[in-house]
Design a protein around this motif. Sequence first.
Motif, PDB file in Angstrom:
ATOM      1  N   ILE A  43       0.849  -1.193   0.000  1.00 24.99           N
ATOM      2  CA  ILE A  43       0.000   0.000   0.000  1.00 24.99           C
ATOM      3  C   ILE A  43       0.884   1.242   0.000  1.00 24.99           C
ATOM      4  O   ILE A  43       1.905   1.304   0.688  1.00 24.99           O
ATOM      5  CB  ILE A  43      -0.964   0.004   1.214  1.00 24.99           C
ATOM      6  N   VAL A  44       0.505   2.209  -0.811  1.00 23.18           N
ATOM      7  CA  VAL A  44       1.253   3.454  -0.952  1.00 23.18           C
ATOM      8  C   VAL A  44       0.257   4.600  -0.932  1.00 23.18           C
ATOM      9  O   VAL A  44      -0.884   4.459  -1.399  1.00 23.18           O
ATOM     10  CB  VAL A  44       2.058   3.467  -2.272  1.00 23.18           C
ATOM     11  N   GLY A  45       0.668   5.726  -0.412  1.00 19.26           N
ATOM     12  CA  GLY A  45      -0.179   6.913  -0.414  1.00 19.26           C
ATOM     13  C   GLY A  45       0.456   7.996   0.429  1.00 19.26           C
ATOM     14  O   GLY A  45       1.497   7.783   1.066  1.00 19.26           O
ATOM     15  N   PHE A  46      -0.159   9.155   0.426  1.00 20.25           N
ATOM     16  CA  PHE A  46       0.371  10.253   1.218  1.00 20.25           C
ATOM     17  C   PHE A  46       0.189   9.952   2.709  1.00 20.25           C
ATOM     18  O   PHE A  46      -0.680   9.169   3.101  1.00 20.25           O
ATOM     19  CB  PHE A  46      -0.318  11.555   0.827  1.00 20.25           C
ATOM     20  N   VAL A 120       5.756  -1.159  -6.266  1.00 20.70           N
ATOM     21  CA  VAL A 120       5.243  -1.741  -7.511  1.00 20.70           C
ATOM     22  C   VAL A 120       6.009  -3.006  -7.865  1.00 20.70           C
ATOM     23  O   VAL A 120       5.426  -4.040  -8.224  1.00 20.70           O
ATOM     24  CB  VAL A 120       5.326  -0.716  -8.658  1.00 20.70           C
ATOM     25  N   LEU A 121       7.320  -2.948  -7.764  1.00 20.91           N
ATOM     26  CA  LEU A 121       8.162  -4.073  -8.167  1.00 20.91           C
ATOM     27  C   LEU A 121       7.964  -5.309  -7.295  1.00 20.91           C
ATOM     28  O   LEU A 121       8.062  -6.429  -7.776  1.00 20.91           O
ATOM     29  CB  LEU A 121       9.632  -3.658  -8.127  1.00 20.91           C
ATOM     30  N   LEU A 122       7.687  -5.098  -6.008  1.00 20.84           N
ATOM     31  CA  LEU A 122       7.628  -6.226  -5.080  1.00 20.84           C
ATOM     32  C   LEU A 122       6.236  -6.826  -4.932  1.00 20.84           C
ATOM     33  O   LEU A 122       6.099  -7.955  -4.461  1.00 20.84           O
ATOM     34  CB  LEU A 122       8.137  -5.799  -3.699  1.00 20.84           C
ATOM     35  N   THR A 125      -0.397  -7.194  -5.651  1.00 20.36           N
ATOM     36  CA  THR A 125      -1.508  -6.245  -5.615  1.00 20.36           C
ATOM     37  C   THR A 125      -0.984  -4.938  -5.032  1.00 20.36           C
ATOM     38  O   THR A 125      -0.409  -4.922  -3.945  1.00 20.36           O
ATOM     39  CB  THR A 125      -2.676  -6.767  -4.766  1.00 20.36           C
ATOM     40  N   PHE A 126      -1.192  -3.858  -5.779  1.00 20.90           N
ATOM     41  CA  PHE A 126      -0.676  -2.549  -5.393  1.00 20.90           C
ATOM     42  C   PHE A 126      -1.857  -1.655  -5.025  1.00 20.90           C
ATOM     43  O   PHE A 126      -2.741  -1.399  -5.854  1.00 20.90           O
ATOM     44  CB  PHE A 126       0.117  -1.946  -6.557  1.00 20.90           C
ATOM     45  N   VAL A 127      -1.909  -1.211  -3.783  1.00 19.99           N
ATOM     46  CA  VAL A 127      -3.010  -0.382  -3.295  1.00 19.99           C
ATOM     47  C   VAL A 127      -2.532   1.063  -3.194  1.00 19.99           C
ATOM     48  O   VAL A 127      -1.547   1.352  -2.514  1.00 19.99           O
ATOM     49  CB  VAL A 127      -3.514  -0.862  -1.916  1.00 19.99           C
ATOM     50  N   PHE A 176      -3.954  -3.181  -9.668  1.00 18.29           N
ATOM     51  CA  PHE A 176      -4.033  -1.847  -9.077  1.00 18.29           C
ATOM     52  C   PHE A 176      -5.359  -1.678  -8.336  1.00 18.29           C
ATOM     53  O   PHE A 176      -6.433  -1.950  -8.896  1.00 18.29           O
ATOM     54  CB  PHE A 176      -3.918  -0.802 -10.192  1.00 18.29           C
ATOM     55  N   VAL A 177      -5.289  -1.246  -7.085  1.00 18.06           N
ATOM     56  CA  VAL A 177      -6.489  -0.956  -6.286  1.00 18.06           C
ATOM     57  C   VAL A 177      -6.365   0.462  -5.758  1.00 18.06           C
ATOM     58  O   VAL A 177      -5.382   0.816  -5.109  1.00 18.06           O
ATOM     59  CB  VAL A 177      -6.628  -1.945  -5.105  1.00 18.06           C
ATOM     60  N   TRP A 178      -7.377   1.279  -6.069  1.00 16.22           N
ATOM     61  CA  TRP A 178      -7.390   2.663  -5.561  1.00 16.22           C
ATOM     62  C   TRP A 178      -8.413   2.727  -4.439  1.00 16.22           C
ATOM     63  O   TRP A 178      -9.600   2.458  -4.636  1.00 16.22           O
ATOM     64  CB  TRP A 178      -7.758   3.644  -6.661  1.00 16.22           C
ATOM     65  N   THR A 179      -7.959   3.077  -3.250  1.00 15.46           N
ATOM     66  CA  THR A 179      -8.857   3.224  -2.095  1.00 15.46           C
ATOM     67  C   THR A 179      -9.025   4.704  -1.785  1.00 15.46           C
ATOM     68  O   THR A 179      -8.040   5.425  -1.585  1.00 15.46           O
ATOM     69  CB  THR A 179      -8.294   2.482  -0.865  1.00 15.46           C
TER      70      THR A 179
END
Length: 480
Positions: A43-46, A120-122, A125-127, A176-179
């Motif tokens: 999971i990535v985000g601000f 992304v590389l690892l 599922t990328f949130v 890709f999952v956008w929450t």
Amino acid sequence: MTSEVYMPSPVCLVENLNGKLKANQEALGILSNIEQPLVVVAIVGFYCTGKSYLMNKLAGKKSGFSLGSTVQSHTRGNWMWCVPHPQKEGSTLVLLDTEGLGDVEKGDNQNDCWIFALAVLLSSTFVYNSMGAINQQALDQLQYVTELTDRIRTRSSSDQDEVEDSDEFVSFFPDFVWTLRDFTLELKANGHPISPDEYLENSLRPIYGTGQNNKETELNLPRFCIQKFFPKKKCFVFERPVSGKQISHLESLQDQDLKSDFVQQVAEFCSYVFKCSKVKTLSGGIRVNGPHECVPRLESLVITYVNAISSGSQSCIENAVLAVSQTENAAAVQKAIAHYDQKMSQKLQLPRETLQELIDMHRASEKEAIKIFMKNSFKDINQVFRTQLETSLETKLEEFLKKNAQASSDRCIALLQDIFSPLEEDVTQGIYSKPGGYRLFIQKIQELKKKYYEEPKKGIQASKITCMFWEVAHLFETVE
């Protein structure tokens, strides 16, 4: 090796110290002990957008990953939590919580770009977690997506095209999952209800008609990149879980203290991730981890990517796969050799009577060792490592042949000394130095020879050692 890992809490996988990324050895050690296929969710985000809360829910815990409730980013680097997959038996769920993007205290956009690229590389599922609606500002914050091609190459060839085929990225990019957190809009379009997925697709449609080509290109670039790199997309919206300042104590609240819609939305998100997230794969569909397949290990990927980032170079997927394959294939060679040594030690009792018997044992153990290598290796280009294994095993055969010859010599010499030493003592005492002694001496020699020949397991050196001994023993025939 253990088949299942138990982690009571997360550990840091990649440290971010003064803008420098470094793989954590403790976490790598944990990954090295996991033999199950890995489903990796990052999971990535601000910062301060509630990323860690969702990851704790995926882990089935109320706490674990640090929840930031202040204006500072709590998570530094990439943190990892490995838990048994709740729905896919025999798989491990690896949760990666990344430090918040856009932390003003870092003041380094390049560092954020690498944090984003590494996730992304690892992951499989990328949130991407953000606050509010999908608008131009939210898309602009996804600038890191537009820089992926600058950070990552699929091929190492120097003459590759400046713009790479998106299909190559798609082959290893995650879902890709956008929450969307604290979402307050009504999901409608043209007066009709729409799903969160439709809302996402509508938001990613290119914008035309501004009359400014450069402006249109700038506005549409993140849209094009998301569409190109992530063909499988999903969107979840979450209303604000509680009112007022209770949000700062979210991890201590029970579900009944939260808004029921929010609880349901989180449950749907977790259900989707558990059901739809795939095992981590590399380009070519190569699965990561697993004891009975030709697979690379996730810890090798982490090391390879972090080293590439630390060196300041682009993270090249082709080179990463080759580097990992060299590590894994070298380990596969050692595993095969260890299996060969074990099998030979179980079967081998030296000396053997014939060379063919020893060679047959070698070939049988060699066949099993090669099967072990094939099961644990991958991308052995031009069979370099298999050739290395076969050469090593042939060298071991030569060593066994030498040991067999030496064991045979030692056995024969020991037998001769044991059987004929009493005769030597008799000669020394002059027992045969009398009339008729020569005839008695020859008779004794024949008895001892017969006893010697009847002894089993003398090996391939029996004839040679025996002839040498008879030449020496012949000197005693001058006793008369």
